[in-house]
Scaffold this motif. Structure first.
Motif, PDB file in Angstrom:
ATOM      1  N   GLY A 116       0.707  -1.164  -0.051  1.00  0.00           N
ATOM      2  CA  GLY A 116       0.169   0.092   0.115  1.00  0.00           C
ATOM      3  C   GLY A 116       0.931   1.269   0.017  1.00  0.00           C
ATOM      4  N   GLY A 117       2.063   1.474   0.710  1.00  0.00           N
ATOM      5  CA  GLY A 117       2.888   2.378   0.538  1.00  0.00           C
ATOM      6  C   GLY A 117       3.429   2.903  -0.594  1.00  0.00           C
ATOM      7  N   THR A 118       3.235   2.175  -1.600  1.00  0.00           N
ATOM      8  CA  THR A 118       3.812   2.412  -3.036  1.00  0.00           C
ATOM      9  C   THR A 118       2.922   2.795  -3.846  1.00  0.00           C
ATOM     10  OG1 THR A 118       3.789   0.109  -3.838  1.00  0.00           O
ATOM     11  CG2 THR A 118       5.875   0.675  -2.675  1.00  0.00           C
ATOM     12  N   MET A 119       1.480   2.974  -3.494  1.00  0.00           N
ATOM     13  CA  MET A 119       0.331   3.293  -4.529  1.00  0.00           C
ATOM     14  C   MET A 119       0.005   4.561  -4.410  1.00  0.00           C
ATOM     15  SD  MET A 119      -1.601  -0.528  -4.121  1.00  0.00           S
ATOM     16  CE  MET A 119      -0.778  -1.990  -4.754  1.00  0.00           C
ATOM     17  N   SER A 120      -0.111   5.163  -5.418  1.00  0.00           N
ATOM     18  CA  SER A 120      -0.634   6.570  -5.601  1.00  0.00           C
ATOM     19  C   SER A 120      -1.933   6.781  -5.274  1.00  0.00           C
ATOM     20  CB  SER A 120      -0.062   7.119  -6.919  1.00  0.00           C
ATOM     21  OG  SER A 120      -0.861   6.569  -7.955  1.00  0.00           O
ATOM     22  N   ALA A 121      -2.561   5.877  -5.571  1.00  0.00           N
ATOM     23  CA  ALA A 121      -4.140   5.919  -5.359  1.00  0.00           C
ATOM     24  C   ALA A 121      -4.569   6.028  -3.729  1.00  0.00           C
ATOM     25  CB  ALA A 121      -4.850   4.769  -5.979  1.00  0.00           C
ATOM     26  N   LEU A 122      -3.461   5.567  -2.892  1.00  0.00           N
ATOM     27  CA  LEU A 122      -3.665   5.678  -1.415  1.00  0.00           C
ATOM     28  C   LEU A 122      -2.980   6.631  -0.763  1.00  0.00           C
ATOM     29  CD1 LEU A 122      -3.615   1.591  -0.860  1.00  0.00           C
ATOM     30  CD2 LEU A 122      -5.579   3.072  -1.241  1.00  0.00           C
ATOM     31  N   ARG A 123      -3.556   7.131  -0.008  1.00  0.00           N
ATOM     32  CA  ARG A 123      -2.975   8.185   1.014  1.00  0.00           C
ATOM     33  C   ARG A 123      -3.484   8.212   2.454  1.00  0.00           C
ATOM     34  NH1 ARG A 123      -1.306  13.697  -2.220  1.00  0.00           N
ATOM     35  NH2 ARG A 123       0.418  13.273  -0.905  1.00  0.00           N
ATOM     36  N   PHE A 124      -2.851   8.946   3.329  1.00  0.00           N
ATOM     37  CA  PHE A 124      -3.186   9.108   4.798  1.00  0.00           C
ATOM     38  C   PHE A 124      -3.370  10.589   5.355  1.00  0.00           C
ATOM     39  CE2 PHE A 124      -1.469   9.657   8.973  1.00  0.00           C
ATOM     40  CZ  PHE A 124      -2.590   8.891   9.823  1.00  0.00           C
ATOM     41  N   HIS A 125      -4.427  10.553   5.871  1.00  0.00           N
ATOM     42  CA  HIS A 125      -4.789  11.800   6.504  1.00  0.00           C
ATOM     43  C   HIS A 125      -5.047  11.630   8.149  1.00  0.00           C
ATOM     44  CE1 HIS A 125      -6.726  15.732   7.488  1.00  0.00           C
ATOM     45  NE2 HIS A 125      -6.671  16.145   6.143  1.00  0.00           N
ATOM     46  N   PRO A 126      -4.164  12.463   8.753  1.00  0.00           N
ATOM     47  CA  PRO A 126      -4.047  12.177  10.360  1.00  0.00           C
ATOM     48  C   PRO A 126      -5.181  12.712  11.091  1.00  0.00           C
ATOM     49  CG  PRO A 126      -2.666  14.182   9.569  1.00  0.00           C
ATOM     50  CD  PRO A 126      -3.134  13.480   8.397  1.00  0.00           C
ATOM     51  N   LYS A 127      -6.217  13.758  10.432  1.00  0.00           N
ATOM     52  CA  LYS A 127      -7.120  14.315  11.126  1.00  0.00           C
ATOM     53  C   LYS A 127      -8.279  14.515   9.953  1.00  0.00           C
ATOM     54  CE  LYS A 127      -4.591  16.782  14.560  1.00  0.00           C
ATOM     55  NZ  LYS A 127      -4.174  18.127  15.002  1.00  0.00           N
ATOM     56  N   CYS A 128      -8.904  13.583   9.735  1.00  0.00           N
ATOM     57  CA  CYS A 128     -10.137  13.673   8.619  1.00  0.00           C
ATOM     58  C   CYS A 128     -11.541  13.348   9.579  1.00  0.00           C
ATOM     59  CB  CYS A 128     -10.143  12.167   7.953  1.00  0.00           C
ATOM     60  SG  CYS A 128     -11.362  11.928   6.802  1.00  0.00           S
ATOM     61  N   TRP A 129     -12.139  14.586   9.312  1.00  0.00           N
ATOM     62  CA  TRP A 129     -13.358  14.597  10.094  1.00  0.00           C
ATOM     63  C   TRP A 129     -14.416  13.481   9.980  1.00  0.00           C
ATOM     64  CZ3 TRP A 129     -13.227  18.367  13.556  1.00  0.00           C
ATOM     65  CH2 TRP A 129     -12.567  19.306  13.424  1.00  0.00           C
ATOM     66  N   HIS A 130     -14.876  13.131  10.881  1.00  0.00           N
ATOM     67  CA  HIS A 130     -15.898  11.760  11.462  1.00  0.00           C
ATOM     68  C   HIS A 130     -16.956  12.284  12.271  1.00  0.00           C
ATOM     69  CE1 HIS A 130     -17.604   8.389  12.709  1.00  0.00           C
ATOM     70  NE2 HIS A 130     -17.546   8.055  11.485  1.00  0.00           N
ATOM     71  N   ARG A 131     -18.045  12.114  11.809  1.00  0.00           N
ATOM     72  CA  ARG A 131     -19.392  12.358  12.520  1.00  0.00           C
ATOM     73  C   ARG A 131     -20.211  10.971  12.336  1.00  0.00           C
ATOM     74  NH1 ARG A 131     -22.843  17.555  12.175  1.00  0.00           N
ATOM     75  NH2 ARG A 131     -23.285  16.535  10.092  1.00  0.00           N
ATOM     76  N   ASP A 132     -20.826  10.231  13.368  1.00  0.00           N
ATOM     77  CA  ASP A 132     -21.488   9.105  13.401  1.00  0.00           C
ATOM     78  C   ASP A 132     -23.020   9.931  13.198  1.00  0.00           C
ATOM     79  OD1 ASP A 132     -20.514   6.790  12.957  1.00  0.00           O
ATOM     80  OD2 ASP A 132     -19.902   6.504  14.890  1.00  0.00           O
TER      81      ASP A 132
END
Length: 343
Positions: free
Chosen positions: A152-168
């Motif tokens: 996964g770390g080599t794929m440009s289609a995947l990224r990481f966001h440390p603070k992505c907003w979420h509300r249930d």
């Protein structure tokens, strides 16, 4: 129902045939109705949508009913079923995007000098993806490795966001949480949406939430294109499922459609000769494979189905290891592709 929602429904009803052609393309017009098999866009005549008449009231244009299940509803229900959107504001944003309408300006509030892009649109998805970082060395990398996935770390289609907003649902406050972000792109490579998987604080699994995953943007027909394809393509539902196939056979051309409903509606690229459909072992996965197989065969594309031993291919990878998964897949890959894909 708000006045704005009622007006949007009337506008959708005025374009009822256009809505049906976009979201239920397996159907066809017969007289005053659009006929299709069901809300999953199966070919048939069980579900019918009224295309003529008034835009409101009983028997109005845009109302639909499924004679096989007795289900009924309006065009927003069709859009919800075909896109998988669960939040009502995002559903309205999708409907507005289909109609080519901007977000409404709320009454008694000044128009901002630079209006914010509404959530749920491709533009909002592009902003989120751009604000994210590469997966390697992040909590998203930790999460994927906990599932036995190392590519996964080599794929440009995947990224990481440390603070992505979420509300249930039912909650009033959004909370920033770490999330795996996946780009949903169209055939031209344009980013049309993103898929978010919220992660536990240590990355060892998904966050303990009611809604651990959500997508935004225009998903129908598009996919998370994890690796490049040529004349062969392998497509399935989940990101982890398709990464598991790459783990067993590096370089495999794989797409993730994100759900069974979207798997059946993936638009096939030009020049495709053979498609392998990696199914999840459940009724929804089987039905999606049948729908996609029928469309591929109609387009002259050869089809093979890849079946896991357990629930999905990530279950197989974690239970048996990548060598055993490779051997299991080798027995299902066509002889014309075996040497090329397994080299």
């Amino acid at each position: 129902m708000s006045v704005e929602t009622e007006e949007l429904l009337r506008a959708l009803a005025q374009d009822a045939e256009g809505v049906c052609r976009h979201y239920l393309p397996a159907g066809r017009r017969e007289g005053s109705y659009w006929m299709v098999g069901d809300l999953q866009n199966t070919a048939g005549r069980s579900l019918f949508v009224r295309l003529t008449g008034p835009t409101s009231g009983p028997g109005a244009r845009g109302k639909w009913q499924d004679s096989a299940t007795s289900e009924y509803g309006d065009l927003l229900d069709i859009i919800r079923a075909r896109t998988g959107i669960t939040r009502f504001p995002d559903l309205l944003a999708e409907a507005r995007a289909h109609l080519g309408r901007p977000m409404p300006v709320l009454p008694d509030r000044p128009v901002p000098k630079k209006a914010k892009t509404p959530g749920g649109t491709p533009a909002a998805a592009a902003r989120l993806f751009a604000a994210s970082m590469p997966v390697a060395g992040t909590l998203a990398d930790t999460y994927l490795r906990s599932r036995g996935l190392t590519h996964g770390g080599t794929m440009s289609a995947l990224r990481f966001h440390p603070k992505c907003w979420h509300r249930d649902e039912g909650e009033t406050k959004s909370i920033p949480r770490p999330a795996l972000i996946a780009a949903v792109t169209d055939g031209a490579g344009g980013l049309q949406g993103v898929h978010r998987t919220w992660l536990a604080p240590d990355g060892q699994g998904k966050a303990a939430l009611k809604a651990q995953r959500r997508a935004m943007g225009h998903l129908l027909g598009n996919a998370v294109r994890l690796t490049p394809h040529e004349d062969i393509l392998v497509v399935g539902e989940g990101i982890e499922t398709m990464l598991s196939l790459v783990e067993a056979i590096p370089g495999l051309p794989v797409w993730a459609a994100l759900s069974s409903g979207h798997l059946g509606a993936v638009l096939l690229p030009e020049g495709l000769q053979r498609i392998y459909i990696a199914i999840d072992r459940d009724p929804a996965g089987q039905r999606a494979a049948e729908r996609l197989s029928a469309r591929a065969l109609d387009a002259g594309v050869a089809v093979r189905v890849l079946e896991p031993r357990l629930g999905d291919f990530n279950d197989d990878l974690r239970a048996y290891g990548k060598e055993a998964l490779r051997e299991h897949l080798a027995g299902q890959i066509g002889s014309e592709d075996r040497q090329r894909l397994l080299a």
